[in-house]
Design a protein around this motif. Structure first.
Motif, PDB file in Angstrom:
ATOM      1  N   GLU A   1       3.166 -33.729  -4.585  1.00  0.00           N
ATOM      2  CA  GLU A   1       3.109 -35.039  -5.232  1.00  0.00           C
ATOM      3  C   GLU A   1       4.472 -35.543  -5.702  1.00  0.00           C
ATOM      4  OE1 GLU A   1      -1.300 -34.906  -7.296  1.00  0.00           O
ATOM      5  OE2 GLU A   1       0.267 -33.704  -8.245  1.00  0.00           O
TER       6      GLU A   1
ATOM      7  N   HIS B   1      -0.647 -34.954 -12.617  1.00  0.00           N
ATOM      8  CA  HIS B   1      -1.736 -34.749 -11.651  1.00  0.00           C
ATOM      9  C   HIS B   1      -3.094 -35.039 -12.294  1.00  0.00           C
ATOM     10  CE1 HIS B   1      -4.096 -33.227  -8.333  1.00  0.00           C
ATOM     11  NE2 HIS B   1      -4.821 -32.583  -9.240  1.00  0.00           N
TER      12      HIS B   1
ATOM     13  N   GLU C   1      -1.863 -36.687  -5.129  1.00  0.00           N
ATOM     14  CA  GLU C   1      -2.268 -35.946  -3.937  1.00  0.00           C
ATOM     15  C   GLU C   1      -3.289 -36.678  -3.070  1.00  0.00           C
ATOM     16  OE1 GLU C   1      -4.423 -32.410  -5.022  1.00  0.00           O
ATOM     17  OE2 GLU C   1      -3.541 -31.259  -3.381  1.00  0.00           O
TER      18      GLU C   1
ATOM     19  N   GLY D   1       2.581 -36.372   1.963  1.00  0.00           N
ATOM     20  CA  GLY D   1       2.972 -36.201   0.560  1.00  0.00           C
ATOM     21  C   GLY D   1       4.092 -37.136   0.140  1.00  0.00           C
TER      22      GLY D   1
END
Ligand SMILES: *Cc1c(COP(=O)(O)O)cnc(C)c1O
Length: 440
Positions: free
Chosen positions: A116, A249, A278, A312
């Motif tokens: 990420e 995240h 992600e 990514g």
């Protein structure tokens, strides 16, 4: 948690403050017990003309230089001198992969997965690249919501994106504003705005830690709210990265951007960070600007014309990056990696709590902390309003060897940075501040 929060708002005080004491001895005792105290030696502390350490409280503007930085950069200069172009493959840290050496450690700092995170470009450039991908306006849902005290660069970037898509840059910006007579923002007000105007808002862009007040927002709460109304949600973490535990995240945010020269101590104008959640890692349907560094690494140098998207965050790179700047980031991230964000934030809370305690104990009623009192809602920065003060106060502080930041009309921003500021620094800061206030 909620209960404590309410209590703090009611009393306007941080309940942890009882554990502090007045006097220099106490500061020295805290320094002695501080496990991170030795890290101060790893940084150059700016000095006055007589060779005394300045009290540097502006790590939120430009972080100090690790003593190791020169060695990291020298290594690359040396390899360039001896290897020329071969350094891409044969340098001790082959340049071709250099950004990869930074990814994991940077991801740890911001609470993300390596896929990420990418270090590239500078902050405002990354902000634009993220808006290329995540600001997808339609005729009716095109507005961008920002906080009213947003950093000017972010506001200008947002306005130019609106114009770029053919919208009015005044009508297209919605502000999350403090209530009358207040400086901090309330989530209830954001909820109300979304309830009323959510169907017009395409993007929410908030400074994770507001640069002016130091208010650290609940990223998850804002993201969930935004997504509920079909808005993309991004954060500018310039004042958050290396300062608070961002947990990007788990916040679920679509994207985030940050610079590396504030709390991340990587040198003036150094490269920036970028986070893309992600769930977007393999998407091919997102608009994006691309270059050869967004292309599959295995075939990049075949120089064929068929584009093959890297998955990514790496897939948002455009250019081969400046190695010398990345060497400075590597030096700094190695320190963060050693210390870890848990230990850093633990000290940070103590250090800033101590500043808060000393400021509260001043008799001057003209001194007011406008940053949140709850340690979960701020990082290390305290913004101090001095009622009826003007810039002369700031000049006097600077002359007294205290480096702070002044924001018109009457706010001093102080950021005791846990990696290199001491409790003694904080004590001396308040003593000198007190002296200047007494002078009148
Ligand atoms: C420091 C800062 C910037 C600076 O942007 P650059 O592109 O690095 O010059 C932008 N936004 C915020 C919120 C900042 O704190």
């Amino acid at each position: 948690m909620k209960k404590i929060h309410v209590l703090l708002l009611e009393t306007g005080k941080n309940s942890n403050l009882d554990s502090y004491k007045l006097g220099l001895d106490f500061a020295l005792e805290l320094d002695k017990k501080d496990a991170l105290a030795p890290y101060r030696q790893q940084f150059y502390i700016p000095r006055d003309s007589s060779g005394n350490d300045l009290i540097y409280m502006t790590g939120n503007s430009l972080g100090l230089q690790p003593k190791s930085t020169k060695e990291y950069i020298d290594k690359e200069l040396e390899d360039w001198a001896h290897l020329g172009v071969e350094g891409h493959f044969k340098a001790k840290n082959p340049w071709l992969h250099y950004h990869e050496y930074l990814t994991k450690k940077m991801a740890d700092v911001v609470g993300a997965k390596p896929i990420e995170v990418i270090v590239m470009n500078t902050l405002t450039v990354n902000l634009h690249l993220m808006m290329v991908s995540f600001y997808k306006p339609s005729k009716t849902k095109y507005k961008i919501l920002i906080e009213s005290d947003t950093f000017p660069s972010d506001r200008f970037a947002v306005e130019s994106q609106l114009r770029h898509h053919g919208f009015d840059d005044k009508d297209g910006v919605i502000l999350w504003k403090p209530r009358k007579g207040e400086t901090l923002l309330h989530y209830e007000d954001l909820e109300k705005t979304l309830k009323n105007q959510g169907n017009e808002i395409a993007l929410i862009l908030i400074g994770a830690v507001n640069y002016y007040t130091g208010q650290y927002f609940d990223l998850k709460r804002i993201t969930e709210l935004g997504h509920q109304y079909g808005c993309a949600v991004g954060f500018d973490c310039a004042h958050g990265a290396g300062n608070v535990k961002l947990d990007l995240h788990n916040s679920g945010a679509d994207f985030a951007v940050w610079c590396s020269y504030k709390y991340l101590n990587s040198g003036p104008g150094s490269l920036a960070g970028c986070f893309i959640h992600e769930r977007h890692a393999y998407r091919k349907d997102l608009n994006r600007f691309t270059g050869w560094w967004s292309h599959n690494k295995a075939t990049r140098f075949n120089m064929r014309n068929e584009f093959d998207q890297l998955p990514g965050a790496e897939g948002w790179q455009l250019s081969n990056p400046p190695i010398l700047s990345m060497a400075a980031i590597k030096a700094s991230l190695d320190i963060f990696d050693q210390v870890g964000m848990d230990a850093l934030v633990e000290k940070s809370n103590k250090l800033t709590g101590y500043l808060e305690f000393l400021l509260d104990s001043l008799e001057e009623s003209i001194v007011k902390i406008i940053s949140p009192r709850n340690t979960n809602e701020r990082g290390c920065q305290l913004s101090i309003q001095v009622i009826n003060a003007d810039k002369k106060l700031h000049h006097k502080l600077t002359k007294a060897g205290v480096i702070t930041d002044w924001r018109e009309p009457d706010v001093i921003r102080c950021a005791p940075v846990p990696l290199y500021n001491s409790f003694e620094d904080v004590y001396n800061l308040v003593e000198r501040f007190k002296g200047i206030l007494h002078e009148g």
